[in-house]
Design an enzyme around this catalytic site. Structure first.
Site, mmCIF file in Angstrom:
data_model
loop_
_atom_site.group_PDB
_atom_site.id
_atom_site.type_symbol
_atom_site.label_atom_id
_atom_site.label_comp_id
_atom_site.label_asym_id
_atom_site.label_seq_id
_atom_site.Cartn_x
_atom_site.Cartn_y
_atom_site.Cartn_z
ATOM 1 N N ILE A 137 0.858 -1.171 0.000
ATOM 2 C CA ILE A 137 0.000 0.000 0.000
ATOM 3 C C ILE A 137 0.906 1.236 0.000
ATOM 4 O O ILE A 137 2.071 1.157 0.387
ATOM 5 C CB ILE A 137 -0.975 0.022 1.206
ATOM 6 C CG1 ILE A 137 -0.227 -0.160 2.533
ATOM 7 C CG2 ILE A 137 -2.042 -1.036 1.047
ATOM 8 C CD1 ILE A 137 -1.133 -0.162 3.757
ATOM 9 N N ASP A 138 0.380 2.359 -0.456
ATOM 10 C CA ASP A 138 1.185 3.559 -0.612
ATOM 11 C C ASP A 138 1.718 4.062 0.728
ATOM 12 O O ASP A 138 1.167 3.762 1.784
ATOM 13 C CB ASP A 138 0.360 4.673 -1.267
ATOM 14 C CG ASP A 138 -0.104 4.304 -2.670
ATOM 15 O OD1 ASP A 138 0.611 3.531 -3.336
ATOM 16 O OD2 ASP A 138 -1.177 4.792 -3.086
ATOM 17 N N MET A 139 2.759 4.868 0.651
ATOM 18 C CA MET A 139 3.422 5.388 1.846
ATOM 19 C C MET A 139 2.441 6.065 2.800
ATOM 20 O O MET A 139 2.497 5.866 4.011
ATOM 21 C CB MET A 139 4.530 6.372 1.441
ATOM 22 C CG MET A 139 5.251 7.006 2.609
ATOM 23 S SD MET A 139 6.618 8.086 2.128
ATOM 24 C CE MET A 139 5.704 9.488 1.458
ATOM 25 N N ARG A 238 -7.323 5.777 -5.675
ATOM 26 C CA ARG A 238 -7.021 7.191 -5.889
ATOM 27 C C ARG A 238 -7.335 7.607 -7.327
ATOM 28 O O ARG A 238 -7.942 8.653 -7.574
ATOM 29 C CB ARG A 238 -5.562 7.455 -5.551
ATOM 30 C CG ARG A 238 -5.212 7.158 -4.104
ATOM 31 C CD ARG A 238 -3.703 7.125 -3.869
ATOM 32 N NE ARG A 238 -3.094 8.423 -4.119
ATOM 33 C CZ ARG A 238 -1.779 8.607 -4.118
ATOM 34 N NH1 ARG A 238 -0.955 7.591 -3.890
ATOM 35 N NH2 ARG A 238 -1.285 9.820 -4.341
#
Length: 304
Positions: A137-139, A238
């Site tokens: 998953i993204d930062m 997103r």
């Protein structure tokens, strides 16, 4: 690594560096231009320049040298462990933590912490830079992440991800007020044709991507939603929510330039629930991570 491509009629007269950029989504145009200059790209067994315009039937052979990967240090980083056994470990990733080392983030990643905690007992399928990592998953996205401790577990979980049988539910706050209580965004996602750091929908080389969303609560200018993923493309939620004009609050890549809330670090996105078939027992297991404090406080502000 060698990759071969045969040019189709619709791609004729395209510059070879642009064509390869679209085909090799993990490689930048500048890097591919270096490969062309060094002779690592051949067209019909002959080197060409970046400006070469391809022809229908051209056979392109692209040699990508193996990356020299640095040794990853084990670091005593505190981890919020939701569950652990001999095959898998479920972690609640905090905001601001990168999952695995990459350029600019060699230390203090989740992998650095896992290397210390697991003492090397992680799957090796994804190489030394991403031991145990089967998805990410993204930062600035928080929440549940599954990590595999051995290659057998890794292959089984990867198969479930490929078959879209893993349960993944996210919580998010988006700009605007969604009219429908539920909806689905079904649009392929691929690398953005101009900005290679972004993803976009309806790209020529886009892969199937499906996101189901449900309204949990509406506010004056925002909507609190739950998203269920069928697929797991990069930046999927997103990109999909931005494509229907409801980008995630705080998203500095796909949302508005100015965020209405000061000190908000990145997108408001939380991986709340993850369910899977255990690779050893064959039993379905499901884990949840509570909303992070910043998310709960933000919801309180929106309710006022």
């Amino acid at each position: 690594m060698n990759q071969d491509f045969v040019v189709a009629e619709e791609d004729q007269d395209t510059r070879i560096d642009k064509y390869l950029t679209d085909c090799c989504e993990n490689l930048s145009r500048s890097y591919l231009q270096k490969l062309l200059k060094s002779g690592d790209v051949l067209v019909n067994d002959k080197p060409v320049k970046s400006s070469y315009k391809i022809c229908e039937g051209d056979i392109i052979s692209c040699h990508v040298p193996e990356a020299v990967e640095p040794e990853i240090l084990a670091e005593p980083i505190p981890l919020d462990i939701l569950y652990e056994d001999e095959d898998v470990i479920l972690v609640n990733k905090p905001k601001g933590m990168v999952v695995h080392p990459a350029a600019g983030h060699i230390s203090k990643t989740l992998v650095n912490g896992l290397m210390y905690h697991c003492r090397g007992q992680l799957s090796g399928i994804n190489g030394v830079m991403r031991p145990g990592i089967v998805h990410r998953i993204d930062m600035d996205t928080t929440g549940v992440l599954i990590v595999c401790k051995n290659d057998t577990a890794h292959r089984e979980i990867a198969s479930q991800l490929k078959e879209h049988s893993i349960t993944r539910r996210y919580r998010a706050i988006v700009h605007g007020v969604l009219k429908d209580d539920e909806g689905t965004v079904n649009a392929p996602i691929g690398r953005h044709p101009v900005d290679r750091k972004k993803m976009s929908i309806n790209t020529r080389n886009g892969k199937e991507a499906v996101t189901h969303y449900k309204v949990l609560e509406r506010f004056q200018d925002f909507t609190y939603i739950e998203c269920r993923l069928e697929t797991g493309r990069t930046h999927q939620i997103r990109v999909h929510m931005a494509s229907i004009h409801h980008p995630l609050l705080g998203d500095q890549v796909y949302g508005p330039d100015k965020c209405p809330f000061k000190n908000l670090q990145g997108q408001t996105l939380h991986a709340g629930i993850l369910g899977f078939i255990h690779p050893r027992t064959g039993q379905y297991m499901e884990f949840s991570a509570p909303l992070p404090l910043y998310f709960e406080e933000l919801l309180k502000k929106l309710k006022k």
